[in-house]
Design a protein around this motif. Structure first.
Motif, PDB file in Angstrom:
ATOM      1  N   ASN A  39       1.826  88.464 -24.394  1.00 49.14           N
ATOM      2  CA  ASN A  39       0.232  88.209 -25.604  1.00 49.14           C
ATOM      3  C   ASN A  39      -0.962  87.379 -24.738  1.00 49.14           C
ATOM      4  O   ASN A  39      -1.240  86.910 -25.673  1.00 49.14           O
ATOM      5  CB  ASN A  39       1.276  86.581 -26.906  1.00 49.14           C
ATOM      6  N   SER A 355      14.591  84.492 -33.567  1.00 49.53           N
ATOM      7  CA  SER A 355      13.223  83.340 -34.602  1.00 49.53           C
ATOM      8  C   SER A 355      13.082  82.331 -35.026  1.00 49.53           C
ATOM      9  O   SER A 355      14.132  80.906 -34.171  1.00 49.53           O
ATOM     10  CB  SER A 355      13.899  83.653 -36.265  1.00 49.53           C
ATOM     11  N   ILE A 357       9.996  80.899 -34.517  1.00 44.71           N
ATOM     12  CA  ILE A 357       8.874  80.797 -33.290  1.00 44.71           C
ATOM     13  C   ILE A 357       7.806  80.818 -34.169  1.00 44.71           C
ATOM     14  O   ILE A 357       6.598  79.408 -33.822  1.00 44.71           O
ATOM     15  CB  ILE A 357       8.547  81.609 -32.444  1.00 44.71           C
ATOM     16  N   ASP A 358       7.343  81.605 -35.259  1.00 42.36           N
ATOM     17  CA  ASP A 358       5.718  81.455 -35.917  1.00 42.36           C
ATOM     18  C   ASP A 358       5.830  80.097 -37.218  1.00 42.36           C
ATOM     19  O   ASP A 358       4.943  80.156 -36.824  1.00 42.36           O
ATOM     20  CB  ASP A 358       6.089  82.549 -36.862  1.00 42.36           C
ATOM     21  N   ALA A 359       6.960  79.713 -37.536  1.00 46.88           N
ATOM     22  CA  ALA A 359       7.209  78.588 -38.269  1.00 46.88           C
ATOM     23  C   ALA A 359       6.481  77.239 -37.344  1.00 46.88           C
ATOM     24  O   ALA A 359       6.558  76.253 -38.162  1.00 46.88           O
ATOM     25  CB  ALA A 359       8.588  78.156 -38.960  1.00 46.88           C
ATOM     26  N   GLU A 361       4.936  74.067 -35.591  1.00 46.43           N
ATOM     27  CA  GLU A 361       3.434  73.521 -35.737  1.00 46.43           C
ATOM     28  C   GLU A 361       3.306  72.550 -34.707  1.00 46.43           C
ATOM     29  O   GLU A 361       4.763  71.787 -35.167  1.00 46.43           O
ATOM     30  CB  GLU A 361       3.752  73.161 -36.993  1.00 46.43           C
ATOM     31  N   ASN A 404      10.216  70.834 -34.294  1.00 43.05           N
ATOM     32  CA  ASN A 404      10.505  72.081 -34.091  1.00 43.05           C
ATOM     33  C   ASN A 404      11.465  72.983 -33.258  1.00 43.05           C
ATOM     34  O   ASN A 404      11.496  74.207 -33.547  1.00 43.05           O
ATOM     35  CB  ASN A 404       8.877  72.422 -33.426  1.00 43.05           C
TER      36      ASN A 404
END
Length: 423
Positions: A39, A355, A357-359, A361, A404
């Motif tokens: 990325n 799964s 990772i996008d959540a 913060e 997290n």
């Protein structure tokens, strides 16, 4: 600048993350990289020890600077390879030349260096198959526990600490005669056990000038309360609370300064990071080991606290102008918690879908052992993801990391729930 990072772990993702924040960066390449580094730049699927392929990439992509992450290519002489090639010799490499990399490549070399320059460390002796019986006799003269170290690189697993004399003798035989760690244990260093609390100090040097980076403490054992097998590191915190100003003065005067001056005295050219593994015995620091690169997962807490433009910092090292840079450090604490594959550090399976990772913060997720396949992020190593957070204290930062970590899921996922327990 076009920059190439060598490596594929959490350390290299942290380097990529830090370098990509700079306005001086044109293009970033990571060889081989991981799902996280993809990325931030372009991953190139070549091995860190494939020097000929690295040369092709450097010339083709017009690379201006190479940052070496792991120890292997340094010990194998990647920096020397560049200096000896007329097409590469003007391209700076961040990382020491082969001879200086022996500080990590050979425990015996490191111990001799420390003795030569009066750097405080544990008493020791080295043994080979020819001197096995002398090794037994040396063990008999020591008080337990007994510390045995494979001389060469053994992927962080070449140190054994045993309380029983008979077991220590069997282990010495296993390392020397049965080649338990292959060629890494053709020589074994036996040293006195130092009782205290450990920390890591990182130094960045251009060969003459140096900067002491933030301190860190990592947690190597797989089990809570520092039990079980050694790993590559299950988490880290920075700064280290017990490393106050007077203790840091001792570290600087007795260890950091004599190390950098010793390298110059011994004519060992060094541009890059020196990782000094220390132990606080009473009120005094002693060196356990040197590494010739940044630590992992310590990098994931040290780099987030450095506020300088990282391309400028690396360029200053390359040009021998580190003294012109004022190091700026974030006063906040940083912590990281490592999620690992089930079974690690023993046998484990790869290819598990990740799964959550996008959540996440308020934390930075550094990929350690991941790969991209058909748009999915899969596990690709023992240590998988490092979750790094800031806080006014390490406890506050840890609370955010742990909150997290619970959002991440993959089959068999494990992590230590007690990072910082001994502080």
């Amino acid at each position: 600048m076009n920059i190439l990072i060598l490596g594929s772990g959490g350390r290299e993702h942290a380097f990529a993350w830090k370098l990509s924040q700079s306005d001086h960066l044109s293009k970033l390449y990571i060889a081989p990289g991981n799902a996280g580094t993809s990325n931030l730049g372009v991953n190139i699927p070549i091995g860190v020890n494939n020097f000929e392929k690295i040369k092709e990439v450097v010339l083709e992509k017009e690379i201006d600077l190479v940052v070496v992450g792991p120890e292997d290519p340094l010990v194998n002489g990647v920096h020397d390879y560049f200096l000896e090639d007329y097409q590469l010799r003007d391209i700076p490499v961040i990382g020491p030349q082969k001879m200086a990399a022996q500080l990590e490549g050979s425990k015996e070399f490191a111990k001799e260096f420390m003795m030569r320059h009066n750097i405080p460390t544990a008493k020791y002796q080295s043994f080979t198959t020819e001197t096995l019986n002398e090794g037994y006799e040396f063990l008999e003269r020591l008080a337990p526990p007994y510390v045995l170290k494979a001389d060469g690189l053994a992927a962080g697993k070449g140190v054994v600490i045993l309380k029983d004399l008979r077991e220590a003798k069997l282990e010495l035989k296993s390392m020397l005669v049965d080649a338990k760690f292959g060629s890494a244990s053709t020589t074994v260093v036996i040293e006195e056990f130092l009782d205290g609390i450990e920390l890591s100090v990182f130094v960045l040097t251009d060969g003459t000038n140096y900067k002491v980076l933030p301190t860190a403490k990592d947690y190597k054992r797989i089990g809570e309360g520092d039990t079980g097998l050694n790993t590559g590191g299950m988490g880290a915190i920075s700064p280290v609370p017990f490393a106050d100003d007077s203790f840091m003065d001792k570290i600087h005067d007795q260890i950091v300064k004599p190390t950098v001056e010793g390298l110059k005295m011994d004519k060992l050219p060094y541009k890059g990071f020196i990782f000094i593994g220390l132990i606080k015995v009473g009120d005094d620091p002693k060196v356990i080991e040197y590494n010739v690169r940044m630590g992992d997962p310590e990098t994931e807490v040290v780099l987030p606290r450095i506020q300088n433009d990282f391309v400028e910092l690396m360029d200053a090292v390359a040009k021998g102008k580190l003294n012109d840079v004022a190091l700026k450090i974030d006063a906040r604490a940083a912590t990281t918690v490592m999620t690992v594959s089930g079974g690690y550090p023993g046998a484990y399976e790869k290819g598990k879908e990740i799964s959550g990772i996008d959540a996440i913060e308020e934390s930075i997720v550094f990929h350690a052992g991941t790969t991209l396949k058909e748009g999915k992020i899969l596990t690709n190593g023992g240590r998988v993801l490092a979750v790094t957070s800031y806080g006014e204290s390490f406890k506050e930062a840890l609370a955010i990391s742990y909150k997290n970590v619970q959002k991440i899921q993959f089959e068999g996922m494990n992590y230590r729930r007690d990072i910082g327990f001994d502080l």
